[in-house]
Scaffold this active site. Structure first.
Site: not given
Ligand code: NAD
Length: 473
Positions: A158, A172, A174, A227, A240, A246, A248, A280, A453
């Site tokens: 990104k 931000k 994780s 979610a 907007l 990206e 799950g 993912c 991406e």
């Molecule tokens: P997550 O959605 O729990 O967290 C992702 C980010 O969002 C973190 O920085 C977290 O702090 C933040 N976050 C959590 N709740 C939030 C909210 N309510 N508002 C704003 N930000 C919030 O995901 P995770 O457990 O860290 O990662 C696993 C998930 O990510 C899996 O579902 C996986 O498939 C997906 N993933 C997708 C890709 C892709 O390229 N499509 C790549 C890697 C992971």
């Protein structure tokens, strides 16, 4: 134990955050290895101030010069001392996977460094008497939010295009991978002018809310669960603010009867167990043709038994722990529930030490209506069903709203590609377990995301165009 690490880095300097204090727990031992003092909404707002102030200088830096800075970041990532160990220790992935992640992150910087050279204004003569000047620049400040499972390469894919385009970034990471992501941010800062990458660890909704309320933030680029992505996309609606999401996945992995079964089993081992199953694009629903079912399962079970769970830093280890105790409990609960519902279970070596180890597991013939089959596994558990008619796996894949990845193993690569073209997924492999590289677009469909991406499409959301028509001189 060290002092608290600051989770707020603005203009390349630490700032004391007044937000949550995150404990960094090593999944291999369950021990606390550090603390991060995270930031608040106020830090998030200051991050945008700093980024907006840095934007003008970077936007007007010639694109080839920006490319040179990106290449220098790539070089630092390739030689970063101790970063692979930090990633392995913090996420639980094996050290060689952590090193591969850093190499991939570097490749993203190199790729977007090259694309920076293509960013030129254009003069078009498309209407008699008129000249159109098409100016291409950055969208502005871009907000980047990332998950824990690839704490360097996902931010890289990104932030590299954002910087190539001329954007300034607020970031931000994780809360489950702060040591790795903060170290990555520091590497970027070491080559960049001040204020272009500003990192704020902290509460997701609070930080995101501030960024979505600030009209200077012109793009929100998120990777994480469906979610959370959905809730952020909803929050982005009123202002907007464009989003790239990206999310799950739930990838089918189909073994056809003409496949080389050793190759197919090897491919599945990577597609399923790489990164301890936390990817993912991991193979989620394995379908093997009835004619080769027993031979394939035998090969697969042998390979699962050969996995060596252990310390991610030990080079003999081929499977590390999962990230948190809750994840381990969820995965073990899923296996128990499927077994109770009639599936048969084959497990490899179990945990032999403290920490959050989940035994690598094959679950054969799980019922198709079970939630464990319908949802993303995100761990070292392979769910396998057999089929006689290809309509079955295709219908199963189509019944889900997810559409990220898919795989087929076959002796006929052209037929395999045709089959994958019938799946509504964004990235797929014929006898290939790791289809993503920086040069190609990567993105999900439906509940798996919005936008791309990688490749040229990965750069486009960071660009804004202005077209000026004037009489031809
Ligand atoms: P997550 O959605 O729990 O967290 C992702 C980010 O969002 C973190 O920085 C977290 O702090 C933040 N976050 C959590 N709740 C939030 C909210 N309510 N508002 C704003 N930000 C919030 O995901 P995770 O457990 O860290 O990662 C696993 C998930 O990510 C899996 O579902 C996986 O498939 C997906 N993933 C997708 C890709 C892709 O390229 N499509 C790549 C890697 C992971």
């Amino acid at each position: 134990m060290q002092d608290d690490i600051s989770g707020v880095r603005l203009s390349g300097r630490h700032h004391a955050g007044g937000g949550p204090r995150y404990e960094v727990v090593e999944p291999a031992t369950g021990r606390t290895i550090g603390h991060v003092a995270a930031g608040t909404g106020r830090d998030a707002a200051r991050a945008v101030d700093v980024a907006a102030a840095a934007l003008e200088g970077w936007r007007s830096t010639p694109a080839p010069r920006r490319g040179a800075v990106l290449r220098a970041i790539a070089g630092r990532l390739r030689t970063a001392d101790g970063l692979a160990e930090t990633v392995a220790r913090e996420t639980g992935k094996c050290l060689r996977e952590a090193s591969a992640e850093l190499a991939l992150a570097a490749d993203y910087f190199d790729w977007y460094a090259g694309l920076a050279h293509t960013l030129t204004d254009q003069v078009l003569s498309v209407r008699p008497g008129l000249r159109h000047l098409v100016r291409t620049g950055p969208v502005g400040v871009a907000a980047v939010l990332t998950p824990w499972n690839f704490p360097v390469s996902i931010p890289a894919r990104k932030i590299a295009p954002a910087l190539a385009a001329g954007c300034a970034v607020v970031f931000k990471p994780s809360e489950l991978s702060l040591l790795s992501s903060l170290a990555f941010a520091e590497i970027c800062e070491a080559e960049l002018p001040d204020g272009l990458v500003n990192t704020v660890a902290g509460d997701g909704p609070e930080i995101t809310g501030v960024w979505l309320d600030d009209r200077r933030v012109r793009l929100l680029h998120f990777t994480g669960s469906t979610a959370v992505g959905r809730s952020i996309a909803k929050a982005a609606g009123p202002a907007l603010t464009p989003v790239v999401m990206e999310l799950g996945g739930r990838a089918p992995f189909i073994v056809l009867p003409d496949a080389d079964l050793d190759d197919a089993a090897d491919t599945l081992m990577v597609a399923k167990f790489r990164n301890n199953g936390a990817s993912c694009i991991a193979a989620n629903n394995v379908w093997v043709h009835e004619d080769v079912r027993e031979e394939f399962l035998t090969r697969l079970a042998e390979r699962v038994s050969r996995l060596v769970p252990g310390d991610p830093l030990d080079e003999r280890t081929t499977l590390g722990p999962v990230r948190t105790r809750e994840m381990a409990d969820r995965l073990e609960g899923a296996v128990a529930a499927l077994a109770a519902a009639g599936a048969s279970v084959h497990q490899g070596d179990g945990p032999r030490r403290d920490g959050w180890y989940v035994a690598p597991t094959l679950v054969v013939d799980p019922a198709q209506d079970r939630p464990e089959w319908r949802e993303e596994v995100f761990g070292p558990i392979a769910l396998v069903r057999s089929f006689t008619d290809l309509k079955e796996p295709i219908a199963d894949a189509s019944a889900t709203a997810h559409g990220l990845a898919g795989y087929v193993c076959t002796g006929d690569a052209a037929a395999g590609a045709d089959l994958l073209a019938r799946l509504d997924v964004g990235i797929a492999g014929v006898n290939v377990a790791t289809p993503a590289t920086p040069e190609i677009p990567f993105g999900g469909r439906g509940d798996s995301g919005i936008g791309y991406e990688g490749g040229l499409p990965g750069l486009l959301p960071f660009l804004a165009h202005q077209s000026i028509a004037a009489p031809r001189p």
